[in-house]
Design an enzyme around this catalytic site. Sequence first.
Site, short mmCIF file in Angstrom:
data_model
loop_
_atom_site.label_atom_id
_atom_site.label_comp_id
_atom_site.label_asym_id
_atom_site.label_seq_id
_atom_site.Cartn_x
_atom_site.Cartn_y
_atom_site.Cartn_z
N ASN A 181 0.82 -1.20 0.00
CA ASN A 181 0.00 0.00 0.00
C ASN A 181 0.86 1.25 0.00
OD1 ASN A 181 -2.39 -1.52 0.29
ND2 ASN A 181 -2.35 -1.36 2.52
N ASP A 198 0.48 4.61 2.25
CA ASP A 198 -0.25 5.10 3.42
C ASP A 198 -0.29 6.63 3.41
OD1 ASP A 198 -0.40 2.49 4.22
OD2 ASP A 198 1.01 2.69 5.90
N ALA A 234 4.50 -5.43 2.46
CA ALA A 234 5.63 -4.54 2.16
C ALA A 234 6.34 -4.10 3.42
CB ALA A 234 5.13 -3.33 1.37
N ASN A 262 -1.95 -10.86 17.13
CA ASN A 262 -1.92 -9.99 18.31
C ASN A 262 -2.96 -10.52 19.31
OD1 ASN A 262 -4.47 -9.00 17.54
ND2 ASN A 262 -3.63 -7.16 16.60
N THR A 281 1.45 2.44 14.20
CA THR A 281 1.22 1.89 12.86
C THR A 281 2.39 1.03 12.41
OG1 THR A 281 -0.06 3.86 12.25
CG2 THR A 281 0.68 2.44 10.46
N GLY A 289 3.37 -4.34 14.38
CA GLY A 289 3.24 -5.78 14.18
C GLY A 289 3.94 -6.25 12.92
N ASP A 290 3.90 -5.44 11.87
CA ASP A 290 4.58 -5.80 10.61
C ASP A 290 6.08 -5.84 10.82
OD1 ASP A 290 1.99 -5.56 9.67
OD2 ASP A 290 2.32 -3.54 8.86
N ASN A 326 10.72 -8.32 18.96
CA ASN A 326 10.06 -7.45 19.94
C ASN A 326 10.82 -6.13 20.08
OD1 ASN A 326 8.12 -6.92 22.07
ND2 ASN A 326 9.77 -7.35 23.53
#
Length: 303
Positions: free
Chosen positions: A17, A19, A48, A191, A256, A259-260, A284
């Site tokens: 994407n 953003d 990505a 998550n 944002t 997690g990616d 982490n």
Amino acid sequence: MVETTSRPTVYVVGAINVDVVIKTRRLPNPGETVVGDHAEHHGGGKGANAAVAAARAGAHVVLIGAVGNDANGQLALADLNSCQVDTQRVNRCDGTSTGLALIVVDESGENQIAVGAGANAEVSARAVTESLRSEIRPCDCVLISTEIAGEAVLAAVKYASLIGATCVLNPAPPIDEVLEALAYRPILTPNSGECRQLATRVGVDFSDIRSAAMGVCEYTRAPVVVTMGGEGVVVCRPGMHPVHIEPVEVDVVDTTGAGDNFNGVFAARLAEGDPIEVAATEANRAAARSVESVGARGILKIS
């Protein structure tokens, strides 16, 4: 042809994407307009983002996905290539736009996101299978996220399992095909909310996130790694007690893409042979560092 290397490769199957990020004092309520100072364009999409994170962690990365044959597609691919992500397996689709995410971020770093899938919906099972079949080896790692067509997600998991490669499935969101994919025993990286959804959908009784993760792990007979934001990470492996990885203290600017970033670094470390707990610890730390700036990754340069 995709560049060959003697090192393990991380194949990332997922969304690409652009953003558009607006930072505001607070998030809007339903029907309400809030005003920020300006909008910024960032590289985005779970696939990505994770691919860039894996490349920055030192992995050789091949991204499998799709963009539109438009200006945003060119922008996204140029950015990915500058980050040393191999995009030769990314399809350029006529007649549709590149995926676009609209993101509002408040002063505490929390966000609201709406995504127009665009070309991401055109990623097919056949394209994924053909891309993996041409190059993948048992020593490689395949990382899959679910912002693309469900059939493509399932095809990637199936083929990684067939080859014997390490397979990491990020069920964000936990679409129906994720339940089918559990039979192939991928490593799951939900998550907290996604883990609870999965536990409920497979009929696991649970009282907290740890028991939900253990229940899903017992059901799949494969590792489950749950990211919990400011509460750290829980790693569950079949037949073993859960391991809790402590959170990293940081100043949160924007969550944002955290997690990616976790998933990309996690896959990169697994490809290099790290045990799951070690890979999750490194991931982490990377996810924590990622929330100290706005956007999932750097600002795109628009000419």
